[in-house]
Design an enzyme around this catalytic site. Structure first.
Site, PDB file in Angstrom:
ATOM      1  N   LYS A 196      17.885  35.331  18.986  1.00 64.82           N
ATOM      2  CA  LYS A 196      16.958  34.273  19.442  1.00 64.82           C
ATOM      3  C   LYS A 196      17.395  32.887  18.965  1.00 64.82           C
ATOM      4  O   LYS A 196      17.367  31.933  19.730  1.00 64.82           O
ATOM      5  CB  LYS A 196      15.535  34.518  18.921  1.00 64.82           C
ATOM      6  CG  LYS A 196      14.799  35.645  19.586  1.00 64.82           C
ATOM      7  CD  LYS A 196      13.303  35.598  19.278  1.00 64.82           C
ATOM      8  CE  LYS A 196      12.944  35.617  17.809  1.00 64.82           C
ATOM      9  NZ  LYS A 196      13.386  36.821  17.093  1.00 64.82           N
ATOM     10  N   ARG A 252       3.756  35.441  18.208  1.00 60.80           N
ATOM     11  CA  ARG A 252       4.150  36.774  17.764  1.00 60.80           C
ATOM     12  C   ARG A 252       2.970  37.729  17.734  1.00 60.80           C
ATOM     13  O   ARG A 252       3.140  38.894  17.350  1.00 60.80           O
ATOM     14  CB  ARG A 252       4.727  36.685  16.351  1.00 60.80           C
ATOM     15  CG  ARG A 252       6.256  36.807  16.323  1.00 60.80           C
ATOM     16  CD  ARG A 252       6.687  36.305  14.998  1.00 60.80           C
ATOM     17  NE  ARG A 252       7.822  36.904  14.411  1.00 60.80           N
ATOM     18  CZ  ARG A 252       8.933  36.189  14.153  1.00 60.80           C
ATOM     19  NH1 ARG A 252       9.049  34.950  14.554  1.00 60.80           N
ATOM     20  NH2 ARG A 252       9.927  36.749  13.510  1.00 60.80           N
ATOM     21  N   ARG A 279      24.234  40.297   8.792  1.00 62.14           N
ATOM     22  CA  ARG A 279      24.022  38.858   8.992  1.00 62.14           C
ATOM     23  C   ARG A 279      24.032  38.096   7.667  1.00 62.14           C
ATOM     24  O   ARG A 279      23.452  38.529   6.678  1.00 62.14           O
ATOM     25  CB  ARG A 279      22.661  38.659   9.689  1.00 62.14           C
ATOM     26  CG  ARG A 279      22.290  37.212   9.887  1.00 62.14           C
ATOM     27  CD  ARG A 279      21.225  37.067  10.938  1.00 62.14           C
ATOM     28  NE  ARG A 279      19.875  37.320  10.439  1.00 62.14           N
ATOM     29  CZ  ARG A 279      18.781  37.089  11.171  1.00 62.14           C
ATOM     30  NH1 ARG A 279      18.878  36.641  12.399  1.00 62.14           N
ATOM     31  NH2 ARG A 279      17.594  37.345  10.668  1.00 62.14           N
ATOM     32  N   ARG A 286      19.838  36.765   3.789  1.00 60.17           N
ATOM     33  CA  ARG A 286      18.439  36.336   3.708  1.00 60.17           C
ATOM     34  C   ARG A 286      17.638  37.431   3.025  1.00 60.17           C
ATOM     35  O   ARG A 286      17.882  38.611   3.271  1.00 60.17           O
ATOM     36  CB  ARG A 286      17.895  36.137   5.135  1.00 60.17           C
ATOM     37  CG  ARG A 286      17.854  34.702   5.572  1.00 60.17           C
ATOM     38  CD  ARG A 286      17.517  34.578   7.036  1.00 60.17           C
ATOM     39  NE  ARG A 286      16.262  35.220   7.458  1.00 60.17           N
ATOM     40  CZ  ARG A 286      15.746  35.105   8.684  1.00 60.17           C
ATOM     41  NH1 ARG A 286      16.360  34.369   9.591  1.00 60.17           N
ATOM     42  NH2 ARG A 286      14.630  35.709   9.011  1.00 60.17           N
ATOM     43  N   ARG A 291      10.264  44.790   9.427  1.00 60.31           N
ATOM     44  CA  ARG A 291      10.124  43.705  10.416  1.00 60.31           C
ATOM     45  C   ARG A 291      10.197  44.260  11.841  1.00 60.31           C
ATOM     46  O   ARG A 291       9.517  43.786  12.736  1.00 60.31           O
ATOM     47  CB  ARG A 291      11.217  42.659  10.190  1.00 60.31           C
ATOM     48  CG  ARG A 291      10.939  41.787   8.969  1.00 60.31           C
ATOM     49  CD  ARG A 291      12.148  41.014   8.538  1.00 60.31           C
ATOM     50  NE  ARG A 291      12.545  40.003   9.492  1.00 60.31           N
ATOM     51  CZ  ARG A 291      13.794  39.532   9.598  1.00 60.31           C
ATOM     52  NH1 ARG A 291      14.751  40.000   8.838  1.00 60.31           N
ATOM     53  NH2 ARG A 291      14.057  38.596  10.473  1.00 60.31           N
TER      54      ARG A 291
HETATM   55  P1  AMP Z   1      12.141  34.510  11.971  1.00 63.10           P
HETATM   56  O1  AMP Z   1      13.164  33.602  11.413  1.00 63.10           O
HETATM   57  O2  AMP Z   1      11.639  34.067  13.319  1.00 63.10           O
HETATM   58  O3  AMP Z   1      12.557  35.959  11.980  1.00 63.10           O
HETATM   59  O4  AMP Z   1      10.849  34.411  11.010  1.00 63.10           O
HETATM   60  C1  AMP Z   1      10.946  34.735   9.632  1.00 63.10           C
HETATM   61  C2  AMP Z   1       9.570  35.070   9.100  1.00 63.10           C
HETATM   62  O5  AMP Z   1       8.692  33.926   9.250  1.00 63.10           O
HETATM   63  C3  AMP Z   1       8.839  36.209   9.803  1.00 63.10           C
HETATM   64  O6  AMP Z   1       9.257  37.477   9.336  1.00 63.10           O
HETATM   65  C4  AMP Z   1       7.390  35.890   9.447  1.00 63.10           C
HETATM   66  O7  AMP Z   1       7.100  36.217   8.107  1.00 63.10           O
HETATM   67  C5  AMP Z   1       7.363  34.365   9.551  1.00 63.10           C
HETATM   68  N1  AMP Z   1       7.027  33.936  10.936  1.00 63.10           N
HETATM   69  C6  AMP Z   1       7.835  33.283  11.816  1.00 63.10           C
HETATM   70  N2  AMP Z   1       7.203  33.055  12.977  1.00 63.10           N
HETATM   71  C7  AMP Z   1       5.950  33.576  12.834  1.00 63.10           C
HETATM   72  C8  AMP Z   1       4.822  33.678  13.695  1.00 63.10           C
HETATM   73  N3  AMP Z   1       4.834  33.207  14.952  1.00 63.10           N
HETATM   74  N4  AMP Z   1       3.706  34.278  13.201  1.00 63.10           N
HETATM   75  C9  AMP Z   1       3.670  34.752  11.953  1.00 63.10           C
HETATM   76  N5  AMP Z   1       4.704  34.718  11.109  1.00 63.10           N
HETATM   77  C10 AMP Z   1       5.843  34.134  11.526  1.00 63.10           C
END
Ligand code: AMP
Length: 201
Positions: free
Chosen positions: A13, A88, A127, A138, A149
């Site tokens: 993404k 989400r 990654r 990370r 996740r």
């Molecule tokens: P990502 O980089 O998009 O995988 O996001 C990393 C983390 O940020 C996720 O595992 C969630 O803990 C938090 N996060 C990101 N976007 C959202 C969202 N729309 N709603 C809730 N938590 C989010």
């Protein structure tokens, strides 16, 4: 153009968000990136989000939606935006729809990047991100957090694709292949022609 980009962790993404948003001349807004910047900056929002993020859980809707509304109110989002990692949950999708509709706007195109789960686990465990010039993993890319996740995605986020499908906005994109190939599939799905191609019929 207002675009939502959905897809499980590891589907690519972040990369596609940058490229597709660049092609449309709109900002790519990643909720994960905004949360991570707040965690590093040790802001109050960062402190609220960190425990959830470290566990691979979603940050509560209330916190996330308020943050996105603030970001969408910034001047660069007036021309449109691409949301990466938001909504989400169904509740986030409903609140996004309602707050855009208050402004007379709506989402134009929703893309779901599709990658099978074995490939996702393979990609995420390998990654690395660069911090202070060094490649590091990370915290939430560790194997047990990755599995969690993916579960969270299946349970809470996959239904968001159904929400947009019912609204006739969803395109599922095969996200296996070269970055450029996936981008072209996404651009086609959002009704954009390839560079140099005539749009005349
Ligand atoms: P990502 O980089 O998009 O995988 O996001 C990393 C983390 O940020 C996720 O595992 C969630 O803990 C938090 N996060 C990101 N976007 C959202 C969202 N729309 N709603 C809730 N938590 C989010």
């Amino acid at each position: 153009m207002r675009i939502v980009l959905l897809g499980p962790p590891g589907a690519g993404k972040g990369t596609q968000a940058q490229v597709i948003a660049g092609r449309f001349g709109i900002p790519a807004i990643s909720t994960g990136d905004i949360f991570r910047a707040n965690v590093s900056g040790q802001t109050e929002l960062g402190q609220q989000a960190k425990t959830y993020m470290d566990a691979g859980d979603l940050v509560p809707d209330e916190i996330t939606v308020a943050m996105v509304k603030d970001r969408l109110a910034e001047p660069d989002a007036k021309v449109g935006f691409l949301l990466d990692g938001f909504p989400r949950t169904i509740a986030q999708a409903e609140q996004l729809r309602d707050s855009l509709s208050d402004l007379g706007h709506r989402i134009d195109c929703v893309l779901e990047l599709v990658v099978d789960e074995d490939e996702l686990v393979r990609r995420l465990s390998g990654r690395r991100v660069v911090v202070d010039g060094k490649p590091v993993q990370r915290d939430d890319d560790r194997p047990d957090t990755v599995r969690h996740r993916l579960e969270v995605y299946r349970e809470q986020t996959a239904p968001v694709a159904g929400f947009y499908e019912e609204a006739g906005l969803l395109s599922r994109i095969d996200a296996i292949g070269e970055v450029e190939e996936v981008t072209e599939r996404a651009m086609d799905a959002c009704g954009a022609s390839q560079p140099g191609q005539s749009t005349a019929s």
